[in-house]
Scaffold this active site. Structure first.
Site, PDB file in Angstrom:
ATOM      1  N   ASP A  59     -53.480  23.887  36.544  1.00  0.00           N
ATOM      2  CA  ASP A  59     -53.050  23.031  37.629  1.00  0.00           C
ATOM      3  C   ASP A  59     -52.310  23.897  38.636  1.00  0.00           C
ATOM      4  O   ASP A  59     -51.753  24.942  38.282  1.00  0.00           O
ATOM      5  CB  ASP A  59     -52.156  21.903  37.099  1.00  0.00           C
ATOM      6  CG  ASP A  59     -52.036  20.748  38.103  1.00  0.00           C
ATOM      7  OD1 ASP A  59     -51.335  19.791  37.815  1.00  0.00           O
ATOM      8  OD2 ASP A  59     -52.664  20.838  39.184  1.00  0.00           O
ATOM      9  N   SER A  60     -52.282  23.427  39.894  1.00  0.00           N
ATOM     10  CA  SER A  60     -51.814  24.282  40.996  1.00  0.00           C
ATOM     11  C   SER A  60     -50.296  24.373  41.076  1.00  0.00           C
ATOM     12  O   SER A  60     -49.764  25.218  41.791  1.00  0.00           O
ATOM     13  CB  SER A  60     -52.335  23.705  42.318  1.00  0.00           C
ATOM     14  OG  SER A  60     -52.012  22.311  42.361  1.00  0.00           O
ATOM     15  N   GLY A  61     -49.609  23.484  40.363  1.00  0.00           N
ATOM     16  CA  GLY A  61     -48.145  23.526  40.397  1.00  0.00           C
ATOM     17  C   GLY A  61     -47.550  22.449  41.276  1.00  0.00           C
ATOM     18  O   GLY A  61     -46.361  22.160  41.189  1.00  0.00           O
ATOM     19  N   GLY A  62     -48.356  21.833  42.140  1.00  0.00           N
ATOM     20  CA  GLY A  62     -47.842  20.822  43.055  1.00  0.00           C
ATOM     21  C   GLY A  62     -47.144  19.699  42.306  1.00  0.00           C
ATOM     22  O   GLY A  62     -45.997  19.354  42.562  1.00  0.00           O
TER      23      GLY A  62
ATOM     24  N   ASP B 298     -51.658  20.673  46.095  1.00  0.00           N
ATOM     25  CA  ASP B 298     -51.737  19.359  46.735  1.00  0.00           C
ATOM     26  C   ASP B 298     -50.364  18.703  46.717  1.00  0.00           C
ATOM     27  O   ASP B 298     -49.442  19.166  46.046  1.00  0.00           O
ATOM     28  CB  ASP B 298     -52.740  18.477  45.974  1.00  0.00           C
ATOM     29  CG  ASP B 298     -52.309  18.238  44.530  1.00  0.00           C
ATOM     30  OD1 ASP B 298     -51.756  19.182  43.924  1.00  0.00           O
ATOM     31  OD2 ASP B 298     -52.491  17.125  44.032  1.00  0.00           O
TER      32      ASP B 298
ATOM     33  N   GLN C 147     -56.236  12.776  47.462  1.00  0.00           N
ATOM     34  CA  GLN C 147     -55.024  11.981  47.430  1.00  0.00           C
ATOM     35  C   GLN C 147     -55.263  10.693  48.233  1.00  0.00           C
ATOM     36  O   GLN C 147     -56.413  10.293  48.420  1.00  0.00           O
ATOM     37  CB  GLN C 147     -53.831  12.788  47.977  1.00  0.00           C
ATOM     38  CG  GLN C 147     -53.418  13.963  47.087  1.00  0.00           C
ATOM     39  CD  GLN C 147     -52.805  13.547  45.772  1.00  0.00           C
ATOM     40  OE1 GLN C 147     -52.445  12.376  45.558  1.00  0.00           O
ATOM     41  NE2 GLN C 147     -52.684  14.484  44.828  1.00  0.00           N
TER      42      GLN C 147
ATOM     43  N   GLY D 248     -52.819  11.777  42.241  1.00  0.00           N
ATOM     44  CA  GLY D 248     -52.042  10.609  42.656  1.00  0.00           C
ATOM     45  C   GLY D 248     -52.265   9.376  41.815  1.00  0.00           C
ATOM     46  O   GLY D 248     -51.916   8.265  42.214  1.00  0.00           O
TER      47      GLY D 248
ATOM     48  N   ASP E  40     -57.224  15.028  31.434  1.00  0.00           N
ATOM     49  CA  ASP E  40     -56.158  15.744  30.725  1.00  0.00           C
ATOM     50  C   ASP E  40     -54.989  14.799  30.557  1.00  0.00           C
ATOM     51  O   ASP E  40     -54.750  13.949  31.435  1.00  0.00           O
ATOM     52  CB  ASP E  40     -55.715  16.993  31.502  1.00  0.00           C
ATOM     53  CG  ASP E  40     -54.589  16.678  32.484  1.00  0.00           C
ATOM     54  OD1 ASP E  40     -54.912  16.302  33.621  1.00  0.00           O
ATOM     55  OD2 ASP E  40     -53.401  16.782  32.100  1.00  0.00           O
TER      56      ASP E  40
ATOM     57  N   CYS F 120     -61.385   9.103   9.692  1.00  0.00           N
ATOM     58  CA  CYS F 120     -61.154  10.332  10.464  1.00  0.00           C
ATOM     59  C   CYS F 120     -61.436  11.553   9.594  1.00  0.00           C
ATOM     60  O   CYS F 120     -61.025  11.612   8.436  1.00  0.00           O
ATOM     61  CB  CYS F 120     -59.697  10.359  10.946  1.00  0.00           C
ATOM     62  SG  CYS F 120     -59.281  11.865  11.862  1.00  0.00           S
TER      63      CYS F 120
ATOM     64  N   CYS G 255     -60.391  14.675  10.300  1.00  0.00           N
ATOM     65  CA  CYS G 255     -59.514  15.788  10.659  1.00  0.00           C
ATOM     66  C   CYS G 255     -58.811  16.347   9.433  1.00  0.00           C
ATOM     67  O   CYS G 255     -58.747  15.704   8.373  1.00  0.00           O
ATOM     68  CB  CYS G 255     -58.483  15.351  11.708  1.00  0.00           C
ATOM     69  SG  CYS G 255     -57.030  14.546  11.048  1.00  0.00           S
TER      70      CYS G 255
ATOM     71  N   CYS H  32     -56.098  14.031   7.931  1.00  0.00           N
ATOM     72  CA  CYS H  32     -56.586  12.849   7.199  1.00  0.00           C
ATOM     73  C   CYS H  32     -57.316  13.230   5.913  1.00  0.00           C
ATOM     74  O   CYS H  32     -57.375  12.434   4.974  1.00  0.00           O
ATOM     75  CB  CYS H  32     -57.490  12.021   8.092  1.00  0.00           C
ATOM     76  SG  CYS H  32     -56.553  11.163   9.380  1.00  0.00           S
TER      77      CYS H  32
ATOM     78  N   HIS I   3     -54.006  15.657  14.141  1.00  0.00           N
ATOM     79  CA  HIS I   3     -54.730  14.385  14.048  1.00  0.00           C
ATOM     80  C   HIS I   3     -54.994  13.785  15.424  1.00  0.00           C
ATOM     81  O   HIS I   3     -56.131  13.410  15.758  1.00  0.00           O
ATOM     82  CB  HIS I   3     -53.953  13.371  13.197  1.00  0.00           C
ATOM     83  CG  HIS I   3     -54.557  12.006  13.289  1.00  0.00           C
ATOM     84  ND1 HIS I   3     -55.716  11.643  12.634  1.00  0.00           N
ATOM     85  CD2 HIS I   3     -54.211  10.931  14.044  1.00  0.00           C
ATOM     86  CE1 HIS I   3     -56.050  10.414  12.952  1.00  0.00           C
ATOM     87  NE2 HIS I   3     -55.157   9.951  13.812  1.00  0.00           N
TER      88      HIS I   3
HETATM   89  C1  LIG Z   1     -49.364  12.083  33.941  1.00  0.00           C
HETATM   90  N1  LIG Z   1     -49.879  11.629  35.210  1.00  0.00           N
HETATM   91  C2  LIG Z   1     -50.295  12.524  36.124  1.00  0.00           C
HETATM   92  N2  LIG Z   1     -50.383  13.860  35.920  1.00  0.00           N
HETATM   93  C3  LIG Z   1     -50.806  14.371  37.097  1.00  0.00           C
HETATM   94  C4  LIG Z   1     -51.033  15.700  37.460  1.00  0.00           C
HETATM   95  C5  LIG Z   1     -50.842  16.806  36.443  1.00  0.00           C
HETATM   96  C6  LIG Z   1     -52.038  16.807  35.500  1.00  0.00           C
HETATM   97  N3  LIG Z   1     -51.739  17.537  34.282  1.00  0.00           N
HETATM   98  C7  LIG Z   1     -51.753  18.959  34.488  1.00  0.00           C
HETATM   99  C8  LIG Z   1     -50.903  19.720  33.546  1.00  0.00           C
HETATM  100  C9  LIG Z   1     -51.266  21.007  33.312  1.00  0.00           C
HETATM  101  C10 LIG Z   1     -50.514  21.765  32.430  1.00  0.00           C
HETATM  102  C11 LIG Z   1     -49.375  21.254  31.844  1.00  0.00           C
HETATM  103  C12 LIG Z   1     -49.009  19.936  32.106  1.00  0.00           C
HETATM  104  C13 LIG Z   1     -49.769  19.156  32.965  1.00  0.00           C
HETATM  105  C14 LIG Z   1     -51.410  15.974  38.811  1.00  0.00           C
HETATM  106  N4  LIG Z   1     -51.604  17.278  39.209  1.00  0.00           N
HETATM  107  C15 LIG Z   1     -51.885  17.520  40.507  1.00  0.00           C
HETATM  108  N5  LIG Z   1     -52.056  18.785  40.929  1.00  0.00           N
HETATM  109  N6  LIG Z   1     -52.010  16.534  41.431  1.00  0.00           N
HETATM  110  C16 LIG Z   1     -51.853  15.222  41.104  1.00  0.00           C
HETATM  111  O1  LIG Z   1     -51.960  14.340  41.984  1.00  0.00           O
HETATM  112  C17 LIG Z   1     -51.544  14.898  39.726  1.00  0.00           C
HETATM  113  C18 LIG Z   1     -51.356  13.564  39.328  1.00  0.00           C
HETATM  114  C19 LIG Z   1     -50.974  13.315  38.007  1.00  0.00           C
HETATM  115  N7  LIG Z   1     -50.656  12.165  37.369  1.00  0.00           N
END
Ligand SMILES: CNc1nc2c(CCNCc3ccccc3)c3nc(N)[nH]c(=O)c3cc2[nH]1
Length: 375
Positions: free
Chosen positions: A93-96, A147, A192, A219, A269, A307, A309, A312, A338
């Site tokens: 993920d980009s960090g936003g 984003d 978004q 979003g 995810d 299950c 796993c 289980c 699990h």
């Molecule tokens: C839980 N609800 C939710 N999560 C969102 C995320 C993060 C997704 N999970 C990535 C992750 C990667 C590594 C470690 C932890 C998390 C989003 N990421 C971005 N970039 N933009 C979103 O709008 C956006 C919206 C979200 N809603």
């Protein structure tokens, strides 16, 4: 590289489909659930555990890894794969989202997101260019544009402003990706627009025009009612190119995975299987159960008799409850094994059902198996 996705089978009565995503570190069959490995680990599991559970691709995170251990450490291993000994595909993920949800004193300008580290309070500026450069240095297979995720509820004007910044940043991300990675790895744009269908259309059209390897709906899963999430996804997913993977970020419960696959999503995810495991909540075909509940105290049966796993096949609810009540480390590992197996097996069963033309029957059975009060 030409765009890396092809659809392999389609459901005739819903928008569900199976697909194949060909990435640098391997091929991913969709629909796919991606375990979250925030700090270069899916908590309590080894890469061998992940492979045994059926994980195809895992998530890393720019914000966390940039702050700790830092890119200079990961550079010594030429990327995250060798650092964490996972040789399969990784999506970062980009960090936003993490900047907004974790950092302090965040300020968003067109330049980027300036914030204070939640670890030591140091100040940083995460720009679109910087986010892409970090993800390239992590040797990520799928890179996400930086984003701005808008909270729920949001005024239309705020949602519009966030999507305009997101669109502008997407162009800068694509430019940096083309210049610095030679398009070796996949780059996904993130749609978004809050809960506003017309803004979602505006965002989807702007990103489609830039031609990304895949597209995410951002979003969502930010506190909105579940039905609203389904409705926004139902309206937005068809606006994206059918020959590209569609990823719904941060989603979701087992029901969400079934309902959003039916609406055309390919990738998911969520921290639920891993986080809920650590809180004693276990997923089964009958629903969820809380292992701390006294009704499991002498129960010799496994969590889920259907299950396959490791947990289980080898342990009883009574033993898992004992470990959890004792806060034994093994509790977290067995519960996580699990839950992750449940999510990965659910997506594997959906892929088979779609490929064999019986997704609707699968969906009916999924709900029929669930007991009203949970497992
Ligand atoms: C839980 N609800 C939710 N999560 C969102 C995320 C993060 C997704 N999970 C990535 C992750 C990667 C590594 C470690 C932890 C998390 C989003 N990421 C971005 N970039 N933009 C979103 O709008 C956006 C919206 C979200 N809603």
């Amino acid at each position: 590289m030409p765009h890396p996705f092809q659809v392999t089978a389609r459901c005739t009565t819903t928008r569900a489909r199976t697909g194949r995503l060909s990435l640098v570190h391997g091929t991913v069959e969709t629909p796919v659930f991606m375990p979250v490995g925030t700090l270069g680990t899916v908590k309590s599991l080894t890469p061998e555990d992940l492979t045994a559970a059926g994980a195809q691709i895992i998530l890393g995170n720019t914000y966390h890894l940039y702050l700790r251990p830092g890119c200079d450490v990961i550079d010594r291993f030429s990327g995250l794969h060798r650092f964490m000994n996972w040789d399969g595909p990784i999506l970062t993920d980009s960090g936003g989202f993490q900047v907004f949800s974790l950092a302090r004193l965040t300020r968003i300008t067109e330049a980027g997101a300036s914030f204070q580290s939640h670890i030591d309070g140091s100040r940083h500026l995460l720009t679109p260019e910087k986010s892409i450069e970090i993800q390239i240095s992590l040797d990520s297979d799928v890179i996400m544009c930086l984003d701005q995720c808008i909270a729920y509820p949001a005024e239309r004007a705020a949602a519009l402003a966030a999507l305009e910044i997101t669109t502008q940043w997407a162009g800068r991300c694509r430019k940096t990706w083309r210049e610095q990675s030679g398009e070796k790895n996949a780059l996904f744009g993130i749609v978004q627009g809050g809960m506003y269908d017309d803004l979602r259309r505006m965002s989807a059209e702007a990103l489609t025009a830039m031609d990304f390897s895949g597209y995410a709906l951002g979003g969502l899963s930010v506190g909105e009612p579940n039905q609203m999430m389904y409705d926004v996804a139902e309206a937005a997913l068809p606006l994206l190119p059918g020959d590209r993977p569609k990823y719904i970020m941060g989603v979701g419960t087992p029901e969400d995975l079934v309902e959003l696959t039916a609406r055309g999503a390919d990738m998911f995810d969520c921290v639920m299987p891993t986080r809920n495991a650590r809180n004693g909540q276990l997923f089964t075909r009958r629903g969820t159960l809380n292992i701390a509940n006294s009704r499991h105290r002498t129960d010799t049966a496994p969590v889920d008799s259907e299950c396959a796993c490791y947990t289980c096949r080898n342990y009883s609810r009574a033993y898992l409850r004992h470990l959890y009540q004792s806060r034994e480390l093994l509790a977290y590992r067995l519960n996580t094994l699990h839950n992750l197996h449940y999510y990965l097996d659910l997506t594997a069963r959906m892929r088979s059902a779609i490929a064999e033309g019986r997704f609707e029957a699968f969906r009916k059975r999924f709900y029929a198996d669930r007991e009203p009060g949970g497992a």
